[in-house]
Design an enzyme around this catalytic site. Sequence first.
Site, PDB file in Angstrom:
ATOM      1  N   LYS A  39      10.095  -4.137   1.247  1.00  0.00           N
ATOM      2  CA  LYS A  39       9.568  -3.489  -0.031  1.00  0.00           C
ATOM      3  C   LYS A  39      10.770  -3.213  -1.150  1.00  0.00           C
ATOM      4  O   LYS A  39      10.372  -3.175  -2.277  1.00  0.00           O
ATOM      5  CB  LYS A  39       8.782  -2.278   0.047  1.00  0.00           C
ATOM      6  CG  LYS A  39       7.466  -2.718   0.620  1.00  0.00           C
ATOM      7  CD  LYS A  39       6.478  -1.316   0.796  1.00  0.00           C
ATOM      8  CE  LYS A  39       4.947  -1.651   1.197  1.00  0.00           C
ATOM      9  NZ  LYS A  39       4.217  -0.477   1.290  1.00  0.00           N
ATOM     10  N   HIS A  90       3.585  -6.679  10.678  1.00  0.00           N
ATOM     11  CA  HIS A  90       2.680  -5.535  10.903  1.00  0.00           C
ATOM     12  C   HIS A  90       1.586  -5.562  10.060  1.00  0.00           C
ATOM     13  O   HIS A  90       0.797  -4.848  10.231  1.00  0.00           O
ATOM     14  CB  HIS A  90       3.646  -4.347  10.655  1.00  0.00           C
ATOM     15  CG  HIS A  90       4.164  -4.117   8.988  1.00  0.00           C
ATOM     16  ND1 HIS A  90       5.144  -4.733   8.522  1.00  0.00           N
ATOM     17  CD2 HIS A  90       3.702  -3.355   8.141  1.00  0.00           C
ATOM     18  CE1 HIS A  90       5.186  -4.606   7.318  1.00  0.00           C
ATOM     19  NE2 HIS A  90       4.276  -3.479   7.028  1.00  0.00           N
TER      20      HIS A  90
END
Length: 175
Positions: A39, A90
């Site tokens: 991110k 994930h």
Amino acid sequence: GKHIERVSRYAYVIGKEYGLDEDQCQLLMAAAPMHDIGKIGVPDYILKKPSKLNIEEFEAIQIHTELGGRLLDGAKGELLKIAKDIALQHHEKWNGKGYPRGLKGEEISIYARITSVADVFDALTTARPYKNSWINEKSIDWILSKKGEDFDEKVVEAFEKSLFTILEIQKELRD
């Protein structure tokens, strides 16, 4: 800050209940905080947007998994190899409908499968710029309803058996 600590500790507890040994659980707890490392390559205006993402923004946020995998690529140690798998996988789903690669079932690392459940539970039960927090019961019911679809059935069963401890961690590490 507490999100990554909660996810890390939830993952440890779920991993223990799942049957991972202590060394594996310690590696999982150390690697899980890196699940969203990608991110750092996503613009803040997307990460902090207080409303639903448009198609382009959603595609940009999905790239964080690939970015995380690239950041951890070439890692030599077991910890960073596990962290790479978690960062990259994930958001994969047990039924193969996740991203970035559409992995299915046991093609997804057990560490990523466990971290996914821990991450989703924490995301549901905490407020985000784009949503209010859900109550624990609704969040738990939602995860249970995704058993065998989004999540590995055995991981969800381990999550369910670990709920007392998970809720204690949640109380201890409130934002």
